[in-house]
Design a protein around this motif. Sequence first.
Motif, PDB file in Angstrom:
ATOM      1  N   ALA A  58      62.204 -15.239  58.445  1.00  0.00           N
ATOM      2  CA  ALA A  58      63.176 -15.649  57.433  1.00  0.00           C
ATOM      3  C   ALA A  58      63.530 -17.121  57.568  1.00  0.00           C
ATOM      4  CB  ALA A  58      64.423 -14.779  57.536  1.00  0.00           C
ATOM      5  N   VAL A  59      63.693 -17.575  58.797  1.00  0.00           N
ATOM      6  CA  VAL A  59      64.006 -18.983  59.031  1.00  0.00           C
ATOM      7  C   VAL A  59      62.851 -19.870  58.564  1.00  0.00           C
ATOM      8  CG1 VAL A  59      64.422 -20.714  60.817  1.00  0.00           C
ATOM      9  CG2 VAL A  59      65.645 -18.544  60.884  1.00  0.00           C
ATOM     10  N   ASP A  60      61.626 -19.406  58.799  1.00  0.00           N
ATOM     11  CA  ASP A  60      60.479 -20.193  58.344  1.00  0.00           C
ATOM     12  C   ASP A  60      60.515 -20.375  56.823  1.00  0.00           C
ATOM     13  OD1 ASP A  60      59.526 -20.510  60.865  1.00  0.00           O
ATOM     14  OD2 ASP A  60      58.057 -18.882  60.767  1.00  0.00           O
ATOM     15  N   VAL A  61      60.930 -19.342  56.082  1.00  0.00           N
ATOM     16  CA  VAL A  61      61.050 -19.446  54.623  1.00  0.00           C
ATOM     17  C   VAL A  61      62.086 -20.507  54.268  1.00  0.00           C
ATOM     18  CG1 VAL A  61      61.736 -18.227  52.525  1.00  0.00           C
ATOM     19  CG2 VAL A  61      60.303 -17.072  54.223  1.00  0.00           C
ATOM     20  N   VAL A  62      63.256 -20.455  54.918  1.00  0.00           N
ATOM     21  CA  VAL A  62      64.320 -21.430  54.637  1.00  0.00           C
ATOM     22  C   VAL A  62      63.837 -22.842  54.953  1.00  0.00           C
ATOM     23  CG1 VAL A  62      66.625 -22.202  55.313  1.00  0.00           C
ATOM     24  CG2 VAL A  62      66.166 -19.761  54.980  1.00  0.00           C
ATOM     25  N   ARG A  63      63.143 -23.014  56.053  1.00  0.00           N
ATOM     26  CA  ARG A  63      62.663 -24.348  56.436  1.00  0.00           C
ATOM     27  C   ARG A  63      61.667 -24.882  55.407  1.00  0.00           C
ATOM     28  NH1 ARG A  63      63.116 -26.537  61.404  1.00  0.00           N
ATOM     29  NH2 ARG A  63      60.957 -27.319  61.312  1.00  0.00           N
ATOM     30  N   ARG A  64      60.768 -24.014  54.879  1.00  0.00           N
ATOM     31  CA  ARG A  64      59.816 -24.475  53.869  1.00  0.00           C
ATOM     32  C   ARG A  64      60.541 -24.898  52.593  1.00  0.00           C
ATOM     33  NH1 ARG A  64      56.712 -20.117  55.915  1.00  0.00           N
ATOM     34  NH2 ARG A  64      57.374 -18.764  54.198  1.00  0.00           N
ATOM     35  N   GLU A  65      61.564 -24.121  52.215  1.00  0.00           N
ATOM     36  CA  GLU A  65      62.318 -24.468  51.000  1.00  0.00           C
ATOM     37  C   GLU A  65      63.059 -25.787  51.175  1.00  0.00           C
ATOM     38  OE1 GLU A  65      64.763 -21.108  50.224  1.00  0.00           O
ATOM     39  OE2 GLU A  65      63.104 -19.847  49.477  1.00  0.00           O
ATOM     40  N   ARG A 125      70.947 -16.091  48.645  1.00  0.00           N
ATOM     41  CA  ARG A 125      69.581 -16.267  49.123  1.00  0.00           C
ATOM     42  C   ARG A 125      69.472 -15.942  50.611  1.00  0.00           C
ATOM     43  NH1 ARG A 125      64.394 -15.566  48.814  1.00  0.00           N
ATOM     44  NH2 ARG A 125      63.095 -17.317  49.499  1.00  0.00           N
ATOM     45  N   LEU A 126      70.456 -16.368  51.384  1.00  0.00           N
ATOM     46  CA  LEU A 126      70.444 -16.065  52.821  1.00  0.00           C
ATOM     47  C   LEU A 126      70.544 -14.559  53.050  1.00  0.00           C
ATOM     48  CD1 LEU A 126      72.786 -18.908  54.158  1.00  0.00           C
ATOM     49  CD2 LEU A 126      70.299 -18.767  54.400  1.00  0.00           C
ATOM     50  N   ARG A 127      71.380 -13.908  52.231  1.00  0.00           N
ATOM     51  CA  ARG A 127      71.531 -12.462  52.383  1.00  0.00           C
ATOM     52  C   ARG A 127      70.231 -11.751  51.996  1.00  0.00           C
ATOM     53  NH1 ARG A 127      76.367 -12.388  50.939  1.00  0.00           N
ATOM     54  NH2 ARG A 127      75.957 -12.431  48.679  1.00  0.00           N
ATOM     55  N   GLU A 128      69.584 -12.266  50.976  1.00  0.00           N
ATOM     56  CA  GLU A 128      68.299 -11.695  50.550  1.00  0.00           C
ATOM     57  C   GLU A 128      67.256 -11.788  51.655  1.00  0.00           C
ATOM     58  OE1 GLU A 128      64.741 -13.062  47.490  1.00  0.00           O
ATOM     59  OE2 GLU A 128      66.822 -13.522  46.967  1.00  0.00           O
ATOM     60  N   LEU A 129      67.325 -12.902  52.425  1.00  0.00           N
ATOM     61  CA  LEU A 129      66.370 -13.096  53.520  1.00  0.00           C
ATOM     62  C   LEU A 129      66.788 -12.355  54.796  1.00  0.00           C
ATOM     63  CD1 LEU A 129      65.657 -16.907  53.059  1.00  0.00           C
ATOM     64  CD2 LEU A 129      64.078 -15.019  52.560  1.00  0.00           C
ATOM     65  N   GLY A 130      67.994 -11.777  54.778  1.00  0.00           N
ATOM     66  CA  GLY A 130      68.463 -11.037  55.962  1.00  0.00           C
ATOM     67  C   GLY A 130      69.047 -11.924  57.043  1.00  0.00           C
ATOM     68  N   LEU A 131      69.545 -13.104  56.660  1.00  0.00           N
ATOM     69  CA  LEU A 131      70.104 -14.050  57.632  1.00  0.00           C
ATOM     70  C   LEU A 131      71.627 -14.036  57.554  1.00  0.00           C
ATOM     71  CD1 LEU A 131      67.641 -17.073  57.144  1.00  0.00           C
ATOM     72  CD2 LEU A 131      67.692 -15.424  59.020  1.00  0.00           C
ATOM     73  N   ASP A 132      72.278 -13.558  58.611  1.00  0.00           N
ATOM     74  CA  ASP A 132      73.739 -13.603  58.683  1.00  0.00           C
ATOM     75  C   ASP A 132      74.151 -14.745  59.617  1.00  0.00           C
ATOM     76  OD1 ASP A 132      73.092 -12.667  61.196  1.00  0.00           O
ATOM     77  OD2 ASP A 132      73.915 -10.643  60.870  1.00  0.00           O
ATOM     78  N   ASP A 133      75.468 -14.839  59.886  1.00  0.00           N
ATOM     79  CA  ASP A 133      75.978 -15.943  60.720  1.00  0.00           C
ATOM     80  C   ASP A 133      75.363 -15.928  62.117  1.00  0.00           C
ATOM     81  OD1 ASP A 133      77.518 -17.077  58.771  1.00  0.00           O
ATOM     82  OD2 ASP A 133      79.367 -16.036  59.339  1.00  0.00           O
ATOM     83  N   ARG A 134      75.185 -14.731  62.697  1.00  0.00           N
ATOM     84  CA  ARG A 134      74.613 -14.658  64.038  1.00  0.00           C
ATOM     85  C   ARG A 134      73.176 -15.165  64.038  1.00  0.00           C
ATOM     86  NH1 ARG A 134      74.515  -9.176  66.441  1.00  0.00           N
ATOM     87  NH2 ARG A 134      73.967 -10.367  68.310  1.00  0.00           N
ATOM     88  N   SER A 135      72.425 -14.776  62.996  1.00  0.00           N
ATOM     89  CA  SER A 135      71.037 -15.224  62.919  1.00  0.00           C
ATOM     90  C   SER A 135      70.965 -16.736  62.720  1.00  0.00           C
ATOM     91  CB  SER A 135      70.327 -14.516  61.758  1.00  0.00           C
ATOM     92  OG  SER A 135      70.355 -13.117  61.926  1.00  0.00           O
ATOM     93  N   LEU A 136      71.824 -17.258  61.870  1.00  0.00           N
ATOM     94  CA  LEU A 136      71.828 -18.706  61.636  1.00  0.00           C
ATOM     95  C   LEU A 136      72.248 -19.460  62.893  1.00  0.00           C
ATOM     96  CD1 LEU A 136      73.438 -18.788  58.063  1.00  0.00           C
ATOM     97  CD2 LEU A 136      71.019 -19.068  58.661  1.00  0.00           C
TER      98      LEU A 136
END
Length: 587
Positions: free
Chosen positions: A478-485, A498-509
């Motif tokens: 998921a992070v790789d997707v955000v980095r490409r965008e 968008r972050l929720r769609e990718l499954g990224l919450d505060d802990r993941s970020l």
Amino acid sequence: MHVVATAGHVDHGKSTLVRALTGTDPDRLEEERRRGLTIELGYAWTSWPGLGDLDQVAFVDVPGHERFLTTMLAGIGPVPAALLVVAADDPWMPQAAEHLAALDALGVAHGVVAVTRSDLADPGPTVARATAEVARTSLAGAPVVAVSGRTGAGLDDLRSALADMLAALPPPDPDADVRLWVDRRFTVRGAGTVVTGTLPAGTVRVGDTLADGDRLVRVRGLQALGQDTDAVSGTARVALNLTGDVDGIARQTVLTTPDAWHRTEVVDVRLRPGPGAGPPLAPQLHVGAADVAARHRPLGDPRGGIARLTLERALPLRVGDRMLLRDPGDRRIWRVDVLDPDPPRLRRRGAAERRAAQLAGADGTPRLADELARRGLAHRDRLRRIGVPVTSGDHLEAGPWVVSPALVGALTERLVPLVEEHARSHPLDPDVPLAVLADRLRLPSPDLVLPLVRPPLQVVGGRVRSPGAGLPTAVTAAVDVVRRELEAAPFAAPTADRLRELGLDDRSLGAAERAGLLWRVAPGLVLLPGAAEEAAARLALLEQPFTTSAARQDLGTSRRVVLPLLDRLDRAGLTRRLADDRREVVR
């Protein structure tokens, strides 16, 4: 100044001899003069040319009667040299033997033997007996001189022998921490409380603050040899005029440099073999000018001599202190060497035997390596208080802490498994704070963890990281997707949806930020690492100062992103916000 303590049987002429040597009567009490014996400690002094700068000699005249043994021990306790007095017209007497045993137990190695009353009997037999008795003690080799205090015969030879002995004394350290054993306390009209004692080392100055436990007193006046002075260094007889919290100051009080000594009621010691069986359960302990009731507990085999003493009151003690243990019932004496004035508690079955084995090789010499081998780690201040100097070696020093090589090795081995276990249990937060590791390793400070970290472990931002610890596969994807965008549009931060769609919450970020993959500008708002510097570089090309709207347009983003971004740039010192709400880049 030199200080010499007398010793010997009652009525063998100690006071008469001191009077002949100094011209001063050490017996200061009317009852002493009336009864012809010393009851309290007496003092007299004189000057002897030929001793260099230290040409003044003070004598502490101790009582010889068996009923005043405690007073006698208070007189010789802090004094490094002795004058043993025996009479030519008497046989070898019990108190002479007892006093010599006490000097031997205290390790007094500098002394002279005076055979008095040589005008009343042939001194030859007494000289021979005294020489033989002394040869078996720490005073072996001490000169034996026949004298007469009444006629003056032999006094010049005695002075010469004393002068040679005093000249051979090792000089005390004038910078040592003060420990003054008070042997007298009285009140002087117009001055107040005065105490006297023998200062073994260190320097006392007018205006100094001294401590008796938590009680503090100030030295208002100072005398040595009857003269006012501003400062006195040991060894010396001193009288201190004290002010402050003086109500509890009394004979046997110990005045010390504040915060420099460890006061203890429990001390581990080595007992040197004494006559007959070992000490009783409740002996009397003598150290300096103090005597306190103690409880004696052998550690391990009693024949090993390792014991724990519990004192009725706390005393300032250090490794290597020499003390006496006395059986108040039959007056036997044991030499006591302090091995550890700050011992651990004995909590479990077999702890006493293990402690005895741990101290089996200790001889009372303060050595850092030995201390660390027993303790594992120690605070510099505590080591100083118990008299152990911090010298160079293969130990670890971290801030105020000193750690043994063995403990460093053991802790280092434990560190990698702890970090790896944490990473497995916290996949989104695999880096372990130093404070957490200190707690798990039972260390008193996170500062001790930092020097234990070895590759492949590394410290990042106050946390320990294992290179093998990575983000979970799903989070990494998921992070790789955000980095490409963000690489395509650096300041178009993904929305919360968008972050929720990718499954990224505060802990993941947060985990991605700690891994150096993203930069959290604000909660739920992420950009690429380095975005702050890139934004400042682009904004520097605008006309200065610039508005928020101009920044938003130049960066190609929204107010949702630009407002917290500019705030972070301000806090980082990359931009400066002006009074009219415009900004400029700090060049």
